[in-house]
Design an enzyme around this catalytic site. Structure first.
Site, PDB file in Angstrom:
ATOM      1  N   GLY A 264     105.900  84.158  35.914  1.00 46.64           N
ATOM      2  CA  GLY A 264     105.425  83.266  34.847  1.00 46.64           C
ATOM      3  C   GLY A 264     104.403  83.898  33.913  1.00 46.64           C
ATOM      4  O   GLY A 264     104.068  83.323  32.883  1.00 46.64           O
TER       5      GLY A 264
ATOM      6  N   LYS B 267      96.435  73.462  29.946  1.00 48.60           N
ATOM      7  CA  LYS B 267      96.935  72.129  29.594  1.00 48.60           C
ATOM      8  C   LYS B 267      96.628  71.125  30.694  1.00 48.60           C
ATOM      9  O   LYS B 267      96.370  69.948  30.426  1.00 48.60           O
ATOM     10  CB  LYS B 267      98.442  72.157  29.317  1.00 48.60           C
ATOM     11  CG  LYS B 267      98.788  72.183  27.852  1.00 48.60           C
ATOM     12  CD  LYS B 267      98.683  73.511  27.171  1.00 48.60           C
ATOM     13  CE  LYS B 267      97.374  73.911  26.582  1.00 48.60           C
ATOM     14  NZ  LYS B 267      97.353  75.244  26.006  1.00 48.60           N
TER      15      LYS B 267
ATOM     16  N   VAL C 298      92.182  79.490  18.890  1.00 46.64           N
ATOM     17  CA  VAL C 298      92.869  78.526  19.753  1.00 46.64           C
ATOM     18  C   VAL C 298      92.203  78.422  21.126  1.00 46.64           C
ATOM     19  O   VAL C 298      91.923  77.326  21.618  1.00 46.64           O
ATOM     20  CB  VAL C 298      94.345  78.945  19.929  1.00 46.64           C
ATOM     21  CG1 VAL C 298      95.119  77.849  20.596  1.00 46.64           C
ATOM     22  CG2 VAL C 298      94.965  79.273  18.602  1.00 46.64           C
TER      23      VAL C 298
ATOM     24  N   ARG D  26      93.402  88.570  21.657  1.00 48.61           N
ATOM     25  CA  ARG D  26      94.052  89.304  22.743  1.00 48.61           C
ATOM     26  C   ARG D  26      94.646  90.590  22.181  1.00 48.61           C
ATOM     27  O   ARG D  26      94.866  90.708  20.987  1.00 48.61           O
ATOM     28  CB  ARG D  26      95.157  88.439  23.381  1.00 48.61           C
ATOM     29  CG  ARG D  26      94.640  87.164  24.013  1.00 48.61           C
ATOM     30  CD  ARG D  26      95.768  86.321  24.597  1.00 48.61           C
ATOM     31  NE  ARG D  26      96.469  86.984  25.668  1.00 48.61           N
ATOM     32  CZ  ARG D  26      96.096  86.980  26.944  1.00 48.61           C
ATOM     33  NH1 ARG D  26      95.016  86.327  27.315  1.00 48.61           N
ATOM     34  NH2 ARG D  26      96.805  87.614  27.853  1.00 48.61           N
TER      35      ARG D  26
ATOM     36  N   HIS E 127     110.059  52.276  14.658  1.00 55.86           N
ATOM     37  CA  HIS E 127     108.737  51.668  14.510  1.00 55.86           C
ATOM     38  C   HIS E 127     108.387  50.935  15.799  1.00 55.86           C
ATOM     39  O   HIS E 127     109.239  50.234  16.340  1.00 55.86           O
ATOM     40  CB  HIS E 127     108.756  50.671  13.348  1.00 55.86           C
ATOM     41  CG  HIS E 127     107.469  49.925  13.197  1.00 55.86           C
ATOM     42  ND1 HIS E 127     106.341  50.511  12.657  1.00 55.86           N
ATOM     43  CD2 HIS E 127     107.111  48.657  13.543  1.00 55.86           C
ATOM     44  CE1 HIS E 127     105.354  49.625  12.661  1.00 55.86           C
ATOM     45  NE2 HIS E 127     105.798  48.492  13.196  1.00 55.86           N
TER      46      HIS E 127
HETATM   47  P1  NAI Z   1      92.223  83.987  17.922  1.00 57.24           P
HETATM   48  O1  NAI Z   1      92.616  85.208  17.209  1.00 57.24           O
HETATM   49  O2  NAI Z   1      92.986  82.719  17.760  1.00 57.24           O
HETATM   50  O3  NAI Z   1      90.694  83.630  17.532  1.00 57.24           O
HETATM   51  C1  NAI Z   1      89.636  84.569  17.696  1.00 57.24           C
HETATM   52  C2  NAI Z   1      88.453  84.127  16.849  1.00 57.24           C
HETATM   53  O4  NAI Z   1      87.337  84.947  17.154  1.00 57.24           O
HETATM   54  C3  NAI Z   1      88.728  84.269  15.361  1.00 57.24           C
HETATM   55  O5  NAI Z   1      88.445  83.045  14.746  1.00 57.24           O
HETATM   56  C4  NAI Z   1      87.773  85.382  14.939  1.00 57.24           C
HETATM   57  O6  NAI Z   1      87.303  85.245  13.620  1.00 57.24           O
HETATM   58  C5  NAI Z   1      86.638  85.231  15.966  1.00 57.24           C
HETATM   59  N1  NAI Z   1      85.813  86.432  16.160  1.00 57.24           N
HETATM   60  C6  NAI Z   1      86.260  87.703  16.349  1.00 57.24           C
HETATM   61  N2  NAI Z   1      85.233  88.563  16.484  1.00 57.24           N
HETATM   62  C7  NAI Z   1      84.078  87.831  16.377  1.00 57.24           C
HETATM   63  C8  NAI Z   1      82.682  88.134  16.449  1.00 57.24           C
HETATM   64  N3  NAI Z   1      82.226  89.378  16.635  1.00 57.24           N
HETATM   65  N4  NAI Z   1      81.778  87.143  16.296  1.00 57.24           N
HETATM   66  C9  NAI Z   1      82.220  85.866  16.093  1.00 57.24           C
HETATM   67  N5  NAI Z   1      83.523  85.508  16.049  1.00 57.24           N
HETATM   68  C10 NAI Z   1      84.465  86.474  16.183  1.00 57.24           C
HETATM   69  O7  NAI Z   1      92.109  84.424  19.445  1.00 57.24           O
HETATM   70  P2  NAI Z   1      92.050  83.582  20.801  1.00 57.24           P
HETATM   71  O8  NAI Z   1      91.608  82.182  20.565  1.00 57.24           O
HETATM   72  O9  NAI Z   1      91.236  84.422  21.719  1.00 57.24           O
HETATM   73  O10 NAI Z   1      93.552  83.541  21.273  1.00 57.24           O
HETATM   74  C11 NAI Z   1      94.232  84.756  21.574  1.00 57.24           C
HETATM   75  C12 NAI Z   1      95.726  84.626  21.365  1.00 57.24           C
HETATM   76  O11 NAI Z   1      96.267  83.741  22.296  1.00 57.24           O
HETATM   77  C13 NAI Z   1      96.048  84.097  19.984  1.00 57.24           C
HETATM   78  O12 NAI Z   1      97.078  84.898  19.452  1.00 57.24           O
HETATM   79  C14 NAI Z   1      96.537  82.708  20.233  1.00 57.24           C
HETATM   80  O13 NAI Z   1      97.539  82.343  19.311  1.00 57.24           O
HETATM   81  C15 NAI Z   1      97.079  82.780  21.657  1.00 57.24           C
HETATM   82  N6  NAI Z   1      96.909  81.479  22.295  1.00 57.24           N
HETATM   83  C16 NAI Z   1      97.685  80.447  21.886  1.00 57.24           C
HETATM   84  C17 NAI Z   1      97.527  79.204  22.419  1.00 57.24           C
HETATM   85  C18 NAI Z   1      98.355  78.087  21.909  1.00 57.24           C
HETATM   86  O14 NAI Z   1      99.370  78.332  21.263  1.00 57.24           O
HETATM   87  N7  NAI Z   1      97.988  76.820  22.138  1.00 57.24           N
HETATM   88  C19 NAI Z   1      96.532  78.929  23.462  1.00 57.24           C
HETATM   89  C20 NAI Z   1      95.751  80.072  23.780  1.00 57.24           C
HETATM   90  C21 NAI Z   1      95.951  81.297  23.217  1.00 57.24           C
END
Ligand code: NAI
Length: 465
Positions: free
Chosen positions: A39, A51, A181, A272, A444
């Site tokens: 997984g 979730k 996210v 990531r 509705h």
């Molecule tokens: P992300 O890329 O969504 O957000 C990282 C944030 O950290 C950005 O807003 C960025 O501006 C900020 N940041 C970076 N360096 C910084 C600094 N030095 N100081 C302050 N802020 C800073 O990354 P996240 O949330 O870690 O997620 C990683 C990946 O996992 C993403 O690609 C996301 O799409 C995926 N993911 C998706 C989910 C979903 O579809 N529900 C759930 C969890 C993760």
């Protein structure tokens, strides 16, 4: 030793889905996974456990904030954190066990251990080398930290998303670095559990790249729920003592400033990075992108014949469903058929309350292109069902081509947004117009009526606004 048609490396959503499709297409298939359970990140330490915690804490929020109003009187539930984590682990176990069942059902061999690729056509696990005609790398991604920030999930003070799913106790004060996210989903979980949560974000808006309207509404709603934000702040490091941490950051408007935020726990959620370590790709001469991703062509093939790659380890959004689609498509390609992924219609969902879901182009991107567009927006305040369940905050927004009325993008912030977005995904796949959606009867009272109203707003006007 068995000769396989395909060996897939990594049993996350990309890898296991690809394995199933390969088997369905008559290919002799094996999947390699080094974790104890199948997984990947998604099921073990990502989407699924988060979730479960979001659901449990949403129930708590409902009990604390909305039960009395609905005539449900009594003491609010207290939190048994160990039991909540046990529930989360049980959900994970059911899902990872389900994948194991699917592997057996489809006669896919699970080769246990960590793989390397000594040469095209060979996959090595421990001392065993397996022969295969094709290899699909689906090795995923790992959290990336910041310079000056040492994540230690064992110690539990500076943690990443994996550590946040298993904290020994609920912190009094939590700092979250990054309003993406992960930061907002897990920040919500702890805010609902009573932690004082402050999110420190480099950009001026949450969820960079998302529709600006949604960003503003999303942040306002989260603030109402108790999350605090420091925006435009670049974190430069985290100092820790035995039990506490200090997050150091500079505000972009005064770059020489050095601000400090105290916290018991710091969640690092700054993105990531692709994970391909230990596979031996360097020695094989597999081309990588500048961002450390495996470079692939339009058929997910690397530059080395017989080696393919999909999911987080290649270019594109790091999303389980994008990996799944690529997994199915690459299986089709290997089987000599036509695999296809429409990268223009990949939804993105944030599973907070309310949920946030987007697909296609944003209003800002289309305007920057100089495209003539029309925007239809409908507020959930005008949706009877949403109001009945205390979820009247948020809206549906549909962006269409001004001349053809074709749907180009959509954003929803509101109840069940993550499910409702698919009506718009299907519309986009079929090249539908907003009028097509508006002329479709919607039951509705449902949240989906808000989608129809937004589509009506692209034409002669919504009814309930
Ligand atoms: P992300 O890329 O969504 O957000 C990282 C944030 O950290 C950005 O807003 C960025 O501006 C900020 N940041 C970076 N360096 C910084 C600094 N030095 N100081 C302050 N802020 C800073 O990354 P996240 O949330 O870690 O997620 C990683 C990946 O996992 C993403 O690609 C996301 O799409 C995926 N993911 C998706 C989910 C979903 O579809 N529900 C759930 C969890 C993760």
């Amino acid at each position: 030793m068995a000769q396989y048609d395909v060996i897939i490396i990594g049993a996350g959503p990309g890898g296991y889905v690809s394995a199933i499709r390969c088997a369905q297409l008559g290919l002799k298939t094996a999947i390699v996974e080094g974790r104890e359970t199948l997984g990947g990140t998604c099921l073990n330490v990502g989407c699924i456990p988060s979730k479960a915690l979001l659901h449990a804490t949403h129930m708590l929020h409902e009990a604390e904030h909305n039960f009395a109003d609905m005539g449900l009187k009594g003491k609010s539930p207290s939190v048994d954190w160990d039991q909540m984590k046990a529930y989360k682990s049980d959900v994970v176990g059911q899902n990872t066990g389900g994948i194991e069942f699917l592997m057996k059902k489809n006669k896919i061999d699970w080769l246990k251990g960590w793989a390397s690729i000594p040469a095209a056509g060979k996959v090595k696990i421990g001392d065993e080398v397996h022969e295969t005609k094709n290899i699909v790398i689906a090795s995923g991604s790992v959290p990336s930290s910041l310079p000056g920030v040492d994540v230690d999930n064992e110690k539990g003070i500076v943690i990443d998303s994996t550590g946040a799913l298993d904290l020994p106790k609920i912190p009094k004060k939590m700092a979250v670095i990054g309003a993406g996210v992960i930061g907002l989903e897990l920040g919500s979980v702890y805010a609902r559990l009573g932690s004082d949560v402050t999110v420190v974000e480099y950009m001026d808006a949450v969820c960079p790249g998302m529709d600006a309207d949604v960003q503003r509404t999303f942040k306002r709603i989260l603030e109402k729920q108790g999350l605090k934000f420091v925006m435009g702040a670049a974190v430069s490091g985290v100092e820790t003592t035995k039990t506490k941490a200090k997050v150091k950051y500079a505000l972009k408007k005064s770059p020489d400033s050095e601000e400090v935020l105290d916290a018991d726990v710091v969640l690092v959620a700054t993105g990531r990075k692709p994970f391909a370590e230990g596979l031996g790709l360097d020695a094989l001469g597999v081309k990588m992108t500048e961002r450390g991703q495996i470079a692939t062509n339009a058929h997910w093939a690397t530059n080395v014949a017989g080696i393919y790659a999909i999911g987080d380890v290649i270019e594109g959004p790091m999303l389980a469903h994008k990996a799944e689609d690529e997994g199915m498509a690459v299986a089709e390609v290997i089987a000599g058929k036509h695999g296809h992924v429409n990268y223009g219609v990949i939804p993105g969902v944030v599973y907070t309350t309310p949920e946030v879901a987007t697909v296609g182009a944003t209003e800002a991107a289309l305007k920057a292109e100089g495209r003539k567009i029309k925007v239809g927006k409908f507020m959930f305040m005008g949706n009877a069902r949403a109001k009945a369940v205390h979820q009247g905050d948020g809206f549906v927004k549909i962006i269409v081509d001004a001349e053809t009325d074709r749907v180009l993008g959509a954003a929803i912030i509101g109840p069940a947004a993550g499910d409702m977005i698919h009506e718009l995904c299907v519309a986009m796949e079929f090249g539908a117009s907003a009028q097509d959606i508006a002329l479709t009867c919607h039951a509705h009272p449902t949240y989906s009526e808000a989608v129809r109203e937004a589509a009506l707003a692209c034409g002669d006007g919504a009814i309930h606004s």
